[in-house]
Design an enzyme around this catalytic site. Sequence first.
Site, PDB file in Angstrom:
ATOM      1  N   ASN A  61      32.540  59.941  26.092  1.00 23.31           N
ATOM      2  CA  ASN A  61      33.818  60.466  26.596  1.00 23.31           C
ATOM      3  C   ASN A  61      33.623  60.848  28.053  1.00 23.31           C
ATOM      4  O   ASN A  61      32.772  61.694  28.346  1.00 23.31           O
ATOM      5  CB  ASN A  61      34.231  61.736  25.833  1.00 23.31           C
ATOM      6  CG  ASN A  61      34.826  61.454  24.464  1.00 23.31           C
ATOM      7  OD1 ASN A  61      35.128  60.313  24.119  1.00 23.31           O
ATOM      8  ND2 ASN A  61      34.996  62.509  23.678  1.00 23.31           N
ATOM      9  N   GLY A  99      27.500  70.039  33.944  1.00 21.45           N
ATOM     10  CA  GLY A  99      28.861  69.834  33.454  1.00 21.45           C
ATOM     11  C   GLY A  99      29.220  68.370  33.626  1.00 21.45           C
ATOM     12  O   GLY A  99      28.631  67.519  32.982  1.00 21.45           O
ATOM     13  N   ARG A 112      39.077  58.255  22.745  1.00 22.74           N
ATOM     14  CA  ARG A 112      38.340  59.501  22.973  1.00 22.74           C
ATOM     15  C   ARG A 112      37.787  60.005  21.647  1.00 22.74           C
ATOM     16  O   ARG A 112      38.533  60.233  20.694  1.00 22.74           O
ATOM     17  CB  ARG A 112      39.260  60.553  23.617  1.00 22.74           C
ATOM     18  CG  ARG A 112      38.530  61.853  23.934  1.00 22.74           C
ATOM     19  CD  ARG A 112      39.391  62.829  24.742  1.00 22.74           C
ATOM     20  NE  ARG A 112      38.751  64.128  24.803  1.00 22.74           N
ATOM     21  CZ  ARG A 112      37.733  64.440  25.611  1.00 22.74           C
ATOM     22  NH1 ARG A 112      37.246  63.548  26.442  1.00 22.74           N
ATOM     23  NH2 ARG A 112      37.182  65.640  25.579  1.00 22.74           N
ATOM     24  N   LYS A 113      36.444  60.199  21.581  1.00 22.20           N
ATOM     25  CA  LYS A 113      35.866  60.761  20.359  1.00 22.20           C
ATOM     26  C   LYS A 113      36.502  62.122  20.093  1.00 22.20           C
ATOM     27  O   LYS A 113      36.694  62.866  21.048  1.00 22.20           O
ATOM     28  CB  LYS A 113      34.339  60.949  20.505  1.00 22.20           C
ATOM     29  CG  LYS A 113      33.527  59.683  20.602  1.00 22.20           C
ATOM     30  CD  LYS A 113      32.047  59.984  20.852  1.00 22.20           C
ATOM     31  CE  LYS A 113      31.786  60.505  22.239  1.00 22.20           C
ATOM     32  NZ  LYS A 113      30.363  60.748  22.574  1.00 22.20           N
ATOM     33  N   LYS A 155      27.598  67.179  19.833  1.00 16.87           N
ATOM     34  CA  LYS A 155      28.820  67.942  19.560  1.00 16.87           C
ATOM     35  C   LYS A 155      29.383  67.585  18.194  1.00 16.87           C
ATOM     36  O   LYS A 155      29.170  66.475  17.692  1.00 16.87           O
ATOM     37  CB  LYS A 155      29.888  67.641  20.620  1.00 16.87           C
ATOM     38  CG  LYS A 155      29.633  68.332  21.946  1.00 16.87           C
ATOM     39  CD  LYS A 155      30.867  68.211  22.817  1.00 16.87           C
ATOM     40  CE  LYS A 155      30.666  68.951  24.139  1.00 16.87           C
ATOM     41  NZ  LYS A 155      31.750  68.663  25.078  1.00 16.87           N
ATOM     42  N   GLU A 168      23.517  70.019  32.232  1.00 18.23           N
ATOM     43  CA  GLU A 168      23.596  71.346  32.864  1.00 18.23           C
ATOM     44  C   GLU A 168      24.560  71.387  34.035  1.00 18.23           C
ATOM     45  O   GLU A 168      25.026  72.439  34.446  1.00 18.23           O
ATOM     46  CB  GLU A 168      22.208  71.833  33.299  1.00 18.23           C
ATOM     47  CG  GLU A 168      21.574  70.990  34.376  1.00 18.23           C
ATOM     48  CD  GLU A 168      20.217  71.533  34.801  1.00 18.23           C
ATOM     49  OE1 GLU A 168      20.171  72.674  35.233  1.00 18.23           O
ATOM     50  OE2 GLU A 168      19.224  70.782  34.696  1.00 18.23           O
ATOM     51  N   ASP A 220      25.735  59.358  21.856  1.00 20.33           N
ATOM     52  CA  ASP A 220      26.466  60.107  22.869  1.00 20.33           C
ATOM     53  C   ASP A 220      25.596  60.148  24.128  1.00 20.33           C
ATOM     54  O   ASP A 220      24.389  59.921  24.069  1.00 20.33           O
ATOM     55  CB  ASP A 220      26.717  61.514  22.320  1.00 20.33           C
ATOM     56  CG  ASP A 220      27.220  62.456  23.385  1.00 20.33           C
ATOM     57  OD1 ASP A 220      28.239  62.136  24.009  1.00 20.33           O
ATOM     58  OD2 ASP A 220      26.573  63.513  23.591  1.00 20.33           O
ATOM     59  N   ARG A 221      26.197  60.438  25.277  1.00 18.95           N
ATOM     60  CA  ARG A 221      25.418  60.484  26.512  1.00 18.95           C
ATOM     61  C   ARG A 221      25.048  61.933  26.877  1.00 18.95           C
ATOM     62  O   ARG A 221      23.954  62.378  26.568  1.00 18.95           O
ATOM     63  CB  ARG A 221      26.204  59.811  27.659  1.00 18.95           C
ATOM     64  CG  ARG A 221      25.324  59.408  28.831  1.00 18.95           C
ATOM     65  CD  ARG A 221      26.125  58.985  30.058  1.00 18.95           C
ATOM     66  NE  ARG A 221      26.611  60.157  30.806  1.00 18.95           N
ATOM     67  CZ  ARG A 221      27.296  60.082  31.943  1.00 18.95           C
ATOM     68  NH1 ARG A 221      27.618  58.907  32.468  1.00 18.95           N
ATOM     69  NH2 ARG A 221      27.676  61.193  32.550  1.00 18.95           N
ATOM     70  N   ASP A 222      25.970  62.669  27.494  1.00 12.30           N
ATOM     71  CA  ASP A 222      25.641  63.984  28.064  1.00 12.30           C
ATOM     72  C   ASP A 222      25.218  64.984  26.988  1.00 12.30           C
ATOM     73  O   ASP A 222      25.942  65.209  26.014  1.00 12.30           O
ATOM     74  CB  ASP A 222      26.841  64.522  28.843  1.00 12.30           C
ATOM     75  CG  ASP A 222      27.261  63.574  29.963  1.00 12.30           C
ATOM     76  OD1 ASP A 222      26.395  62.862  30.501  1.00 12.30           O
ATOM     77  OD2 ASP A 222      28.461  63.540  30.287  1.00 12.30           O
TER      78      ASP A 222
HETATM   79 MG   LIG Z   1      27.499  65.259  24.503  1.00  9.93          MG
END
Ligand SMILES: [Mg+2]
Length: 193
Positions: free
Chosen positions: A55, A22, A109-110, A136, A20, A11-13
């Site tokens: 995503n 968003g 979309r995951k 997540k 932070e 995953d990235r973010d």
């Molecule tokens: Mg993430």
Amino acid sequence: MDKRKKAVFLDRDGTINSDEYGYVKDTHEFQLYSFAKKALTKLKKCNLLLFLVTNQSGIARGYYSFADLATIHSKMQNQLGEAAFDDIFISPYHIQGFVKPYNISHADRKPGLGMFKQAVQKHDFQIKGSYMIGDKYTDIEFGKKAGLITILVQTGNGREEFLFKRQEWSYKPDFIADNLLVAAELIEKLEKK
Ligand SMILES: [Mg+2]
């Protein structure tokens, strides 16, 4: 014995970069975690392919464009150098967006498996024993449904997801790690066995 490489889906973010802000809209808001390059370098040294699966509903929501995302990802790949991702998969969809044709629910979309299936079509790798790392529950569900070994990191949303939402989980992560570097060290150990 299967001689193909295994892969790590990431995953990235909240996993490789701080979330932070968003939605990361430009390169200034994209900050790799300090340990990200070291962690990805370790994984590459284990002879693993690295696939980013992210995503990015901000496209459906009109917060940024594919071109903005391409700029962010080229900066990211440059920063990572030899530890750069072998491939990047993006899901731009969200049912609550307004930018057509991305304002739909979509298997890409995951936790949908669209991005995993794209990776399987494009790359010859061994699914069994491959990994998914994310912050997540949806990353864990994605990984479990794909038959991957899953690691939930405690950066990004990871701590909150674990503390407050784990009673609702249908799938449990195989491992929980403080951050991406700890996850990479764990994989290093598992790969040496
Ligand atoms: Mg993430």
